[in-house]
Design an enzyme around this catalytic site. Structure first.
Site, PDB file in Angstrom:
ATOM      1  N   GLN A 140       0.298 -19.273   1.356  1.00 13.84           N
ATOM      2  CA  GLN A 140       0.889 -20.405   1.671  1.00 13.84           C
ATOM      3  C   GLN A 140       0.993 -21.285   0.327  1.00 13.84           C
ATOM      4  OE1 GLN A 140      -0.312 -23.210   5.333  1.00 13.84           O
ATOM      5  NE2 GLN A 140      -1.170 -24.458   3.610  1.00 13.84           N
ATOM      6  N   GLY A 141       2.297 -21.481   0.304  1.00 18.99           N
ATOM      7  CA  GLY A 141       2.742 -22.239  -1.001  1.00 18.99           C
ATOM      8  C   GLY A 141       3.136 -23.770  -0.678  1.00 18.99           C
ATOM      9  N   TYR A 142       2.188 -24.516  -0.548  1.00 15.30           N
ATOM     10  CA  TYR A 142       2.296 -25.778  -0.255  1.00 15.30           C
ATOM     11  C   TYR A 142       1.912 -26.689  -1.433  1.00 15.30           C
ATOM     12  CZ  TYR A 142       3.283 -25.599   4.777  1.00 15.30           C
ATOM     13  OH  TYR A 142       3.816 -25.377   6.247  1.00 15.30           O
ATOM     14  N   SER A 143       0.477 -26.821  -1.744  1.00 13.08           N
ATOM     15  CA  SER A 143       0.229 -27.936  -2.783  1.00 13.08           C
ATOM     16  C   SER A 143       0.667 -27.502  -3.925  1.00 13.08           C
ATOM     17  CB  SER A 143      -1.440 -27.715  -2.572  1.00 13.08           C
ATOM     18  OG  SER A 143      -1.764 -28.353  -1.558  1.00 13.08           O
ATOM     19  N   SER A 175      -4.687 -19.927  -1.462  1.00  4.51           N
ATOM     20  CA  SER A 175      -5.834 -19.123  -1.008  1.00  4.51           C
ATOM     21  C   SER A 175      -5.077 -17.486  -0.999  1.00  4.51           C
ATOM     22  CB  SER A 175      -6.059 -19.426   0.203  1.00  4.51           C
ATOM     23  OG  SER A 175      -6.767 -20.572   0.277  1.00  4.51           O
ATOM     24  N   GLU A 259      -2.217 -24.601  12.458  1.00  2.72           N
ATOM     25  CA  GLU A 259      -3.590 -24.338  11.979  1.00  2.72           C
ATOM     26  C   GLU A 259      -4.716 -24.818  12.459  1.00  2.72           C
ATOM     27  OE1 GLU A 259      -4.848 -24.854   7.185  1.00  2.72           O
ATOM     28  OE2 GLU A 259      -3.390 -25.959   7.909  1.00  2.72           O
ATOM     29  N   SER A 394      -6.804 -34.393   2.764  1.00  6.23           N
ATOM     30  CA  SER A 394      -7.811 -35.009   2.383  1.00  6.23           C
ATOM     31  C   SER A 394      -8.462 -35.788   3.482  1.00  6.23           C
ATOM     32  CB  SER A 394      -7.859 -35.685   1.141  1.00  6.23           C
ATOM     33  OG  SER A 394      -6.968 -36.697   1.179  1.00  6.23           O
ATOM     34  N   GLU A 396      -8.916 -39.078   3.386  1.00 10.01           N
ATOM     35  CA  GLU A 396      -8.027 -40.128   3.064  1.00 10.01           C
ATOM     36  C   GLU A 396      -6.554 -40.051   3.802  1.00 10.01           C
ATOM     37  OE1 GLU A 396     -11.124 -40.007   0.170  1.00 10.01           O
ATOM     38  OE2 GLU A 396      -9.710 -38.705   0.776  1.00 10.01           O
TER      39      GLU A 396
END
Length: 416
Positions: A140-143, A175, A259, A394, A396
């Site tokens: 997964q190419g998100y962050s 990951s 997810e 996160s 938050e």
């Protein structure tokens, strides 16, 4: 809400148990228990072969066809059809025999339901069968650096060039990128766009030497599940944009709901096994005699039960049979689930070290051979769980989502 197992579910359980007993033998039996938190490096070859074994048995993608209301049978992509309760039964039986940690989770439980919800029929026909066979692994190419939980700040760009897009940028905390065949990537396809606008969801093949570089990130556990991924003009076909150009944010948010749907129940079954390990350690070491530790153990057990009931209630709100990973529960449900399990799992790691006492801070080292420090399972659990309240959104960010989208509280003013 009623959630129980009927006669057909128990028949399905017997079939699953028999299949696992027949196939989890030889090298696969030796891989039992491999691939848990902090141990993702264990048995790579055996676990990839196990994915293909699961595929041959039709045990990948159990919920893909459940939305049709059809019970157990052969699905359109080589998978078995299964109701929600039967998916839970399979997860319970899988955990019971400590079958190898899954390599195909991202493709099966994240990408596949996203393609079923937002993809074209051509995309479904191209990508779902290899996932169902256990042959194609996804990441997964998100962050990105500076755009982790604040995903809308991403800067990776994809420029249209005829029938393809050329992707340039960096992703992080990816990951299994070092093992994956494909990556679904969020990238800006509209120059100058900001925030949620102008983002597309692209399917990118990882085998592009010179255009894609994967650099492992060494973790506290000493392993490298996560990676940095650098794209330098990597090619993605225009036909592999999911949901249409510029609609990536909607697709990405839908994926996050999957997810935290049925896969959350599967995750909790793994949590129960980990909690059992901590309890066994407490009993064998005598730490269970400490009333404070005993109270903490009981509290962990009770909170895990509450998480399970919350997950079942949420899934029940989606109409009952929902497909693999169906989220349900309305706005904020997935954020509540993430807050619950992230904090719970982190406290479990801390409890594991409390049970071990001072011995938890050291490990066996063969100084004569200069051997590296070796972590045991509980030490890996503790170190890995330090990240639980950060990755996947996160705490938050999850609280902001609940405050703004569920409770209707005013948004925090941003500096201009």
């Amino acid at each position: 809400m009623e959630f129980g197992f009927g006669v057909e579910d128990e028949e399905f359980r017997a079939e699953a148990r028999a299949w696992l007993g027949e196939h989890l033998t030889g090298v696969f039996a030796g891989a039992a228990g491999w691939g848990g938190p902090g141990s993702e490096h264990e048995g790579s070859a055996e676990r990839r072969a196990w994915e293909r074994e699961l595929g041959r048995g039709g045990w990948i993608g159990l919920g893909w066809d459940s939305g049709s209301g059809v019970g157990v049978g052969v699905g359109a992509y080589g998978n078995r059809r299964a109701t929600l309760t039967q998916q839970v039964v399979w997860a319970e039986e899988y955990a019971r025999v400590r079958a190898p940690g899954r390599y195909g989770h991202i493709g099966e439980n994240l990408l596949a339901p996203t393609l079923l919800a937002h993809g074209t029929r051509e995309q479904q026909d191209e990508f779902l069968p290899p996932i169902a066979r256990g042959e194609a692994l996804w990441c997964q190419g998100y962050s990105e650096p500076g755009a982790g939980s604040d995903l809308a700040g991403l800067r990776t760009a994809a420029v249209r060039d005829g029938d393809v897009y050329r992707v340039t940028g960096q992703k992080i905390w990816t990951s299994l990128a070092h093992e994956a065949d494909w990556c679904f990537v969020l990238a800006r396809t509209e120059a100058g766009s900001r925030g949620h606008r102008g983002i597309s969801f692209l399917l990118v093949p990882m085998d592009q030497p010179g255009r894609i570089e994967v650099r492992p990130i060494r973790q506290l556990t000493g392993t490298s599940e996560f990676n940095e991924v650098f794209f330098d003009g990597a090619v993605a076909r225009a036909a592999h944009v999911v949901g249409g150009a510029g609609n990536g944010w909607r697709v990405a948010m839908g994926l996050l709901g999957f997810e935290r749907g049925v896969s959350t129940l599967v995750q909790q079954i793994g949590f129960a096994e980990e909690l059992g390990g901590v309890v066994r350690e407490a009993v064998s070491s005598g730490a269970v005699a400490d009333p404070v530790l005993r109270d903490r153990l009981v509290r962990q057990w009770a909170e895990l039960k509450v998480m399970r009931w919350n997950a079942l209630r949420t899934l029940g709100g989606s109409g009952g049979s929902g497909g693999s990973g169906g989220s349900g529960g309305g706005a904020g449900a997935s954020s509540v689930a993430k807050l619950l399990w992230g904090g719970w799992h982190q406290r479990l790691g801390e409890l594991a070290m409390g049970v071990r006492g001072a011995a938890g801070a050291v490990g066996p080292v063969d100084w004569s051979e200069g051997a590296p420090y070796e972590l045991d399972a509980l030490q890996r659990l503790f170190l890995f769980t330090r990240a639980d309240t950060i990755y996947g959104g996160s705490d938050e960010i999850q609280r902001n989502i609940i405050a703004e989208r569920v409770l209707g509280l005013p948004r925090e003013a941003k500096a201009r």
